[in-house]
Design a protein around this motif. Structure first.
Motif, PDB file in Angstrom:
ATOM      1  N   LEU A   1      -3.594  -4.885  14.162  1.00  0.00           N
ATOM      2  CA  LEU A   1      -4.516  -4.252  13.221  1.00  0.00           C
ATOM      3  C   LEU A   1      -3.797  -3.274  12.300  1.00  0.00           C
TER       4      LEU A   1
ATOM      5  N   GLU B   1     -13.756   1.564  10.829  1.00  0.00           N
ATOM      6  CA  GLU B   1     -13.041   0.303  10.640  1.00  0.00           C
ATOM      7  C   GLU B   1     -12.238  -0.057  11.894  1.00  0.00           C
ATOM      8  N   TYR B   2     -11.581   0.931  12.468  1.00  0.00           N
ATOM      9  CA  TYR B   2     -10.797   0.712  13.677  1.00  0.00           C
ATOM     10  C   TYR B   2     -11.679   0.228  14.820  1.00  0.00           C
TER      11      TYR B   2
ATOM     12  N   TRP C   1       0.819  -1.196   0.000  1.00  0.00           N
ATOM     13  CA  TRP C   1       0.000   0.000   0.000  1.00  0.00           C
ATOM     14  C   TRP C   1       0.855   1.250   0.000  1.00  0.00           C
TER      15      TRP C   1
ATOM     16  N   TRP D   1     -11.466  -8.120  17.703  1.00  0.00           N
ATOM     17  CA  TRP D   1     -10.223  -8.721  18.201  1.00  0.00           C
ATOM     18  C   TRP D   1     -10.176  -8.758  19.721  1.00  0.00           C
TER      19      TRP D   1
ATOM     20  N   GLN E   1     -14.600  -1.184  14.822  1.00  0.00           N
ATOM     21  CA  GLN E   1     -15.169  -2.504  14.588  1.00  0.00           C
ATOM     22  C   GLN E   1     -14.121  -3.600  14.750  1.00  0.00           C
ATOM     23  N   ASN E   2     -12.932  -3.371  14.259  1.00  0.00           N
ATOM     24  CA  ASN E   2     -11.904  -4.394  14.376  1.00  0.00           C
ATOM     25  C   ASN E   2     -11.393  -4.553  15.805  1.00  0.00           C
TER      26      ASN E   2
ATOM     27  N   GLN F   1      -2.022  -5.123   9.643  1.00  0.00           N
ATOM     28  CA  GLN F   1      -2.957  -5.678   8.665  1.00  0.00           C
ATOM     29  C   GLN F   1      -3.715  -4.594   7.895  1.00  0.00           C
ATOM     30  N   ARG F   2      -3.391  -3.323   8.109  1.00  0.00           N
ATOM     31  CA  ARG F   2      -4.050  -2.195   7.444  1.00  0.00           C
ATOM     32  C   ARG F   2      -5.554  -2.186   7.700  1.00  0.00           C
ATOM     33  N   LYS F   3      -5.935  -2.444   8.944  1.00  0.00           N
ATOM     34  CA  LYS F   3      -7.349  -2.469   9.305  1.00  0.00           C
ATOM     35  C   LYS F   3      -7.730  -1.268  10.166  1.00  0.00           C
ATOM     36  N   VAL F   4      -7.042  -0.146   9.959  1.00  0.00           N
ATOM     37  CA  VAL F   4      -7.259   1.035  10.810  1.00  0.00           C
ATOM     38  C   VAL F   4      -7.368   2.315   9.984  1.00  0.00           C
TER      39      VAL F   4
END
Length: 419
Positions: free
Chosen positions: A252, A263-264, A51, A271, A266-267, A255-258
């Protein structure tokens, strides 16, 4: 465990507080590379690419300015306001898995998440409290969530300034508190490596921020005048909980989940619940039994909040590896013999890496705590050369050992052990 004040005591103390909810939101995005666009136009097969983030879109925020109110270690504790007991009041702060609400970044005292925004089977508040896990011992959810939020709060500012001399101001407690980043050559690091270094630094420094708070509470820092927080200092479940939050968000980020607040949130919700299940969370009734089993050993139901020595067992082993305190067979008498299977569990030790991409992280950035003169007397049992100038996080374990020595003397004078 009690991070600042105790949630139900806001009402008891008749304090009217503005919610710590924040309007801060963020959303950044990945920028396609020229090669990706060229391949797409040429009809090539899509492939996974590193990314490339637009630095101009990095969120402009840092760590939250307030911490979540949470819980003093124990169950159904008595409370005093000054010398006066609060009649007919007991603090019930134990939760089970089904009670845990959706995460909200920097939620402060209270925030309501609608079901439509939640990835759990319900909306509502975070509903923080304490719980017990077979492999992770007691967990304080407010500590987990605060250090999670501090990790993401630090990450983008660290990433934007990696390799530069830079100072990140943190909320003052005993005195000025800040992160000191050093200049170094980053030319050998690619974008993925810079992302990784920044992620590990953010998690590590967010965790050490939590350690600095334990030190501050022991040495007299209070969020509200007249309400001592020494009962909370070095509480046995605090730092394991803080490190769990840092590790969740480190994962997170990697894994680029933020890339957005939604999105942050929820993840982190997903987790957090999954981590607690992996650690073997027990139901609320059994957690309350474990607290009853260690009454008189780890805490005293005969003392009242905010008496410091309502908490009898503390955790002074600071550092980047944390081992939880678990129920053991020796703690159980005949009354709690049925908990023997629970008392034979093995601990899950967690840690934060000291290196990333071959860089020693403590040489890249440190968390610094300065001591204002009004707190100097609380450090009189520690040689002045250790603390009078400033303390950085590599010295925190030494400060905690002096606290342990002083607490042991106090407990001995009271005729109570601190095993």
């Amino acid at each position: 465990m009690s991070r600042t004040l105790l949630r139900p005591l806001y009402a008891v103390a008749l304090l009217t507080l503005v919610s710590g909810c924040t309007s801060n939101t963020w959303q950044t995005h990945a920028v396609p590379s020229n090669a990706e666009v060229a391949d797409m136009l040429a009809g090539g097969q899509p492939v996974s690419q590193p990314w490339q983030l637009d630095e101009a879109s990095y969120p402009q925020f840092t760590v939250p300015q307030n911490v979540r109110p949470c819980c003093a270690f124990g169950d159904m504790q008595k409370v005093k306001l000054g010398p006066v007991p609060v009649p007919f009041f007991r603090l019930n702060n134990v939760v089970g898995l089904s009670d845990i609400g959706p995460h909200k970044f920097a939620s402060g005292i209270y925030h309501y998440t609608p079901s439509s925004s939640s990835v759990l089977d319900h909306g509502g508040s975070e509903n923080n409290g304490i719980l017990y896990t077979k492999q992770g011992g007691f967990i304080d959810l407010a500590h987990v969530r605060d250090t999670a939020d501090d990790t993401i709060g630090l990450f983008f500012e660290i990433l934007a300034n990696l390799g530069k001399a830079h100072r990140i101001e943190l909320p003052a407690e005993l005195g000025p508190r800040y992160i000191e980043m050093k200049a170094f050559d980053v030319s050998a690091l690619n974008d993925e490596q810079k992302w990784s270094v920044a992620a590990h630094l953010a998690a590590r420094l967010a965790y050490f921020k939590a350690e600095s708070h334990e030190i501050a509470q022991w040495h007299g820092y209070t969020s509200f005048s007249g309400w001592p927080e020494t009962i909370s200092a070095y509480s046995l479940e605090d730092l394991y909980s803080n490190m769990l939050g840092a590790k969740i968000v480190l994962n997170l980020i990697q894994q680029r989940k933020v890339l957005s607040e939604v999105e942050y949130n929820q993840n982190v919700s997903l987790w957090l619940n999954a981590s607690l299940q992996e650690l073997g969370i027990v139901d609320k009734a059994q957690a309350k039994e474990v607290l009853a089993a260690v009454d008189g050993k780890w805490w005293s139901s005969q003392a009242s909040i905010p008496s410091k020595y309502m908490v009898l067992k503390r955790h002074y082993d600071l550092g980047d590896q944390q081992t939880p305190h678990l129920l053991t067979p020796e703690l159980l008498g005949d009354q709690f013999a049925h908990l023997q299977p629970l008392a034979r569990s093995s601990a899950t030790v967690i840690s934060l890496p000291a290196y990333a991409e071959s860089l020693e992280l403590d040489q890249v950035a440190k968390l610094v705590l300065e001591i204002e003169p009004r707190y100097a007397a609380t450090f009189s049992h520690i040689p002045a050369q250790i603390w009078s100038d400033r303390i950085d996080h590599t010295e925190f374990p030494m400060i905690a050992q002096y606290a342990e020595q002083q607490d042991s003397k106090d407990l001995e004078a009271l005729g109570v052990g601190n095993d």
